[in-house]
Enzyme design. Structure first.
Site, PDB file in Angstrom:
ATOM      1  N   ASP A  24       0.799  -1.249   0.000  1.00 39.29           N
ATOM      2  CA  ASP A  24       0.000   0.000   0.000  1.00 39.29           C
ATOM      3  C   ASP A  24       0.829   1.296   0.000  1.00 39.29           C
ATOM      4  O   ASP A  24       0.467   2.269   0.680  1.00 39.29           O
ATOM      5  CB  ASP A  24      -0.959   0.014   1.201  1.00 39.29           C
ATOM      6  CG  ASP A  24      -1.930  -1.151   1.181  1.00 39.29           C
ATOM      7  OD1 ASP A  24      -1.878  -1.963   0.242  1.00 39.29           O
ATOM      8  OD2 ASP A  24      -2.736  -1.256   2.125  1.00 39.29           O
ATOM      9  N   LYS A 129      -6.632  -4.980  -3.158  1.00 43.41           N
ATOM     10  CA  LYS A 129      -7.311  -5.588  -2.008  1.00 43.41           C
ATOM     11  C   LYS A 129      -8.315  -4.602  -1.418  1.00 43.41           C
ATOM     12  O   LYS A 129      -8.017  -3.413  -1.282  1.00 43.41           O
ATOM     13  CB  LYS A 129      -6.276  -6.020  -0.959  1.00 43.41           C
ATOM     14  CG  LYS A 129      -5.428  -4.890  -0.387  1.00 43.41           C
ATOM     15  CD  LYS A 129      -4.336  -5.464   0.497  1.00 43.41           C
ATOM     16  CE  LYS A 129      -3.502  -4.418   1.184  1.00 43.41           C
ATOM     17  NZ  LYS A 129      -4.176  -3.600   2.164  1.00 43.41           N
ATOM     18  N   CYS A 162      -2.187  -2.442   7.818  1.00 43.54           N
ATOM     19  CA  CYS A 162      -2.130  -3.396   6.695  1.00 43.54           C
ATOM     20  C   CYS A 162      -0.906  -4.303   6.749  1.00 43.54           C
ATOM     21  O   CYS A 162      -0.983  -5.462   6.322  1.00 43.54           O
ATOM     22  CB  CYS A 162      -2.210  -2.647   5.381  1.00 43.54           C
ATOM     23  SG  CYS A 162      -3.855  -1.934   5.135  1.00 43.54           S
TER      24      CYS A 162
HETATM   25  C1  C5J Z   1      -3.093   0.594   5.524  1.00 43.66           C
HETATM   26  C2  C5J Z   1      -4.796   1.889   6.608  1.00 43.66           C
HETATM   27  N1  C5J Z   1      -2.573   0.386   4.312  1.00 43.66           N
HETATM   28  N2  C5J Z   1      -3.959   2.343   7.553  1.00 43.66           N
HETATM   29  N3  C5J Z   1      -4.346   1.111   5.591  1.00 43.66           N
HETATM   30  O1  C5J Z   1      -2.441   0.365   6.523  1.00 43.66           O
HETATM   31  O2  C5J Z   1      -5.964   2.187   6.646  1.00 43.66           O
END
Ligand code: C5J
Length: 226
Positions: A24, A129, A162
């Site tokens: 991400d 995802k 995540c």
């Molecule tokens: C991730 C989030 N990628 N913090 N998402 O950690 O909402």
């Protein structure tokens, strides 16, 4: 085989069966005007992850090893976004709203994509995802099995969300995970520190933790030798 000094004890990997997973590293989390900022976070705190992660990415690419990127986000009609996620909290903009980088956390929008410095190369797998974990509602497990991957080097953001969810999912599916401490990051430095400690605690209850330099030092002679 390569051995990397790590917490709680050295991590051994076979490069042929190991994948780098970059979680991400999207504008929506790392840059102003995206999902992370709408939740009230200081996104500048994640910027320090980019340079060391780029070095690891370069080392994996130079050695011809497997690289996988993930992106959290939703289809344009938000049919894969549960109301519990859509309606939670009091963000300045909700998922799907129009923001400065396009619709917040929606696939195909500028903000949803990965930052330029870490952009996937052709041939690298990109896993979209809808949730926090990289295995939930994705084809990641099948992709790993098809490639014979048994070990994951996990990087990206955010450490306690995540990254942690993915490491826990991977652990339950039998993967050995090495998490790179300087290539993961959080909006909350304390959560980053504790998140990493939780992974390595109890003899590596979820996996191993090491700085990226330890991995690169171990990987580069291998690269020269091959
Ligand atoms: C991730 C989030 N990628 N913090 N998402 O950690 O909402």
């Amino acid at each position: 085989m390569i051995t990397i000094p790590a917490d709680p004890y050295p991590f051994t990997l076979d490069p042929a069966t190991t994948a780098l997973v970059v979680i991400d590293m999207q504008r929506d989390f790392v840059e102003p005007g995206g999902f992370g900022e709408t939740l009230g976070n200081d996104v500048a705190l994640l910027q320090s992850v980019v340079p060391p992660l780029r070095k690891v990415l370069d080392a994996f690419r130079a050695a011809g090893l497997t690289v996988i990127h993930t992106r959290e986000g939703h289809v344009p009609d938000l049919s894969d976004c549960p109301p519990a996620k859509l309606n939670r909290g009091e963000p300045t903009l909700r998922i799907g709203d129009e923001g400065p980088k396009g619709r917040i956390l929606v696939r195909g929008e500028y903000g949803h994509d990965i930052v330029d410095e870490l952009a996937p190369l052709p041939g690298e797998l990109v896993v979209d995802k809808p949730g926090k974990g990289s295995f939930h509602a994705t084809g990641l497990q099948d992709e790993l099995v098809a490639r014979g991957i048994t070990r994951l080097v996990v990087t990206g953001v955010t450490t306690e969300v995540c990254v942690h969810t993915t490491v826990r999912e991977a652990n339950d599916r039998g993967y050995e995970c090495l998490v790179l401490s300087d290539c993961t990051g959080s909006y909350f430095p304390e959560f980053h520190r504790v998140g990493l400690a939780m992974i390595a605690a109890q003899g590596g209850i979820f996996g191993w933790v090491a700085p990226s330099e330890a991995l690169i030092t171990a990987l580069v002679p291998q690269e020269v030798a091959s």
